[in-house]
Structures are given as C-alpha cells and as structure tokens.
Design a protein around this motif. Sequence first.
Motif, mmCIF file in Angstrom:
data_model
loop_
_atom_site.group_PDB
_atom_site.id
_atom_site.type_symbol
_atom_site.label_atom_id
_atom_site.label_comp_id
_atom_site.label_asym_id
_atom_site.label_seq_id
_atom_site.Cartn_x
_atom_site.Cartn_y
_atom_site.Cartn_z
ATOM 1 N N LEU A 1 0.760 -1.116 0.050
ATOM 2 C CA LEU A 1 -0.003 -0.057 -0.037
ATOM 3 C C LEU A 1 0.836 1.194 -0.106
ATOM 4 N N ALA A 2 2.023 1.153 0.666
ATOM 5 C CA ALA A 2 2.862 2.419 0.747
ATOM 6 C C ALA A 2 3.449 2.791 -0.578
ATOM 7 N N ARG A 3 3.857 1.459 -1.102
ATOM 8 C CA ARG A 3 4.385 1.789 -2.631
ATOM 9 C C ARG A 3 3.356 2.194 -3.444
ATOM 10 N N GLY B 1 0.581 20.985 -6.894
ATOM 11 C CA GLY B 1 -0.581 21.474 -6.696
ATOM 12 C C GLY B 1 -1.778 20.210 -6.453
ATOM 13 N N ASP B 2 -1.450 19.119 -6.909
ATOM 14 C CA ASP B 2 -2.524 17.999 -6.706
ATOM 15 C C ASP B 2 -2.129 16.976 -5.943
ATOM 16 N N LYS B 3 -1.152 17.114 -5.031
ATOM 17 C CA LYS B 3 -0.425 16.111 -4.141
ATOM 18 C C LYS B 3 -1.588 15.780 -3.192
ATOM 19 N N VAL B 4 -2.389 16.416 -2.715
ATOM 20 C CA VAL B 4 -3.225 16.296 -1.461
ATOM 21 C C VAL B 4 -4.428 15.579 -2.198
ATOM 22 N N VAL B 5 -4.903 15.807 -3.463
ATOM 23 C CA VAL B 5 -5.765 15.380 -4.294
ATOM 24 C C VAL B 5 -5.347 13.756 -4.436
ATOM 25 N N ALA B 6 -4.360 13.698 -4.823
ATOM 26 C CA ALA B 6 -3.817 12.123 -5.215
ATOM 27 C C ALA B 6 -3.822 11.219 -3.793
ATOM 28 N N ILE B 7 -3.490 11.822 -2.730
ATOM 29 C CA ILE B 7 -3.584 11.133 -1.476
ATOM 30 C C ILE B 7 -5.016 10.671 -1.062
ATOM 31 N N HIS B 8 -5.889 11.817 -1.326
ATOM 32 C CA HIS B 8 -7.545 11.456 -1.214
ATOM 33 C C HIS B 8 -7.990 10.399 -2.130
ATOM 34 N N HIS C 1 -5.468 -1.319 8.511
ATOM 35 C CA HIS C 1 -4.136 -0.840 8.181
ATOM 36 C C HIS C 1 -4.069 0.408 8.772
ATOM 37 N N SER C 2 -2.927 0.931 9.406
ATOM 38 C CA SER C 2 -2.637 2.158 10.107
ATOM 39 C C SER C 2 -2.331 3.271 8.791
ATOM 40 N N ALA C 3 -3.446 4.176 8.691
ATOM 41 C CA ALA C 3 -2.871 5.060 7.560
ATOM 42 C C ALA C 3 -1.769 5.907 7.876
ATOM 43 N N HIS C 4 -1.350 6.250 8.982
ATOM 44 C CA HIS C 4 -0.219 6.981 9.318
ATOM 45 C C HIS C 4 0.887 6.158 9.144
ATOM 46 N N GLU C 5 0.802 5.026 9.257
ATOM 47 C CA GLU C 5 2.068 4.316 9.237
ATOM 48 C C GLU C 5 2.096 4.099 7.687
ATOM 49 N N ILE C 6 1.145 3.937 6.708
ATOM 50 C CA ILE C 6 1.296 3.892 5.432
ATOM 51 C C ILE C 6 2.160 4.974 4.793
ATOM 52 N N ALA C 7 1.552 6.188 5.276
ATOM 53 C CA ALA C 7 2.058 7.626 4.799
ATOM 54 C C ALA C 7 3.317 7.749 5.152
ATOM 55 N N GLU C 8 3.726 7.219 6.619
ATOM 56 C CA GLU C 8 5.169 7.510 6.714
ATOM 57 C C GLU C 8 6.002 6.506 5.895
ATOM 58 N N ARG C 9 5.705 5.261 5.706
ATOM 59 C CA ARG C 9 6.568 4.220 4.800
ATOM 60 C C ARG C 9 6.659 4.891 3.368
ATOM 61 N N ALA C 10 5.569 5.508 3.092
ATOM 62 C CA ALA C 10 5.414 5.891 1.319
ATOM 63 C C ALA C 10 6.532 7.048 1.479
ATOM 64 N N GLY C 11 7.124 7.649 2.578
ATOM 65 C CA GLY C 11 7.918 9.059 2.612
ATOM 66 C C GLY C 11 7.302 10.096 2.338
ATOM 67 N N ILE C 12 5.957 10.306 2.488
ATOM 68 C CA ILE C 12 5.343 11.801 2.422
ATOM 69 C C ILE C 12 5.094 12.241 3.965
ATOM 70 N N GLY C 13 5.165 11.650 4.964
ATOM 71 C CA GLY C 13 4.862 12.294 6.284
ATOM 72 C C GLY C 13 3.701 11.673 6.727
#
Length: 72
Positions: free
Chosen positions: A6-8, A20-27, A40-52
């Motif tokens: 999922l992180a990948r 300008g579309d980065k947050v839209v891509a996350i949504h 799954h932990s959404a926060h952990e996925i975001a962290e492993r994806a390297g986006i914070g």
Amino acid sequence: MTTDELARRLRDDYARAGKGDKVVAIHLFGIRNADALEGHSAHEIAERAGIGRSFGTEIRKGMRLAEYVQVK
C-alpha cells in the motif's frame, strides 16, 4: 495487501501527481484503496511512503469519501 504494498502504491500516486495536486492524489488513493486499507494504519502507510505521517489523516478522508463517490 500488505502495508508495504500500500505504501508503494501511495508513493507512486504521489510522485505522479502534478504540482498542486499532491493532496488530491492522497485522497484518491484512499478512495481507490478503501477496502484494502481497512485494518491498516493510514499514518504508518503515509510514513512508509515517505510523504509524512500526518498525511494519514488525508488517506482516512479519502477512505470515508469512498462510500459516496466514484472515480471517473
């Protein structure tokens, strides 16, 4: 699907998004993968994806929207 898979996917979606579309891509990631993200932990996925880690909140917003929207 594993947390790393999922992180990948998130990392790839985020990298392809235009300025300008980065947050839209996350949504959209949350919408498209809502079922796979359950348990799954959404926060952990975001962290492993390297986006914070804080972007886990944005993933959750997408997951909640999945019930109401359909991606074109």
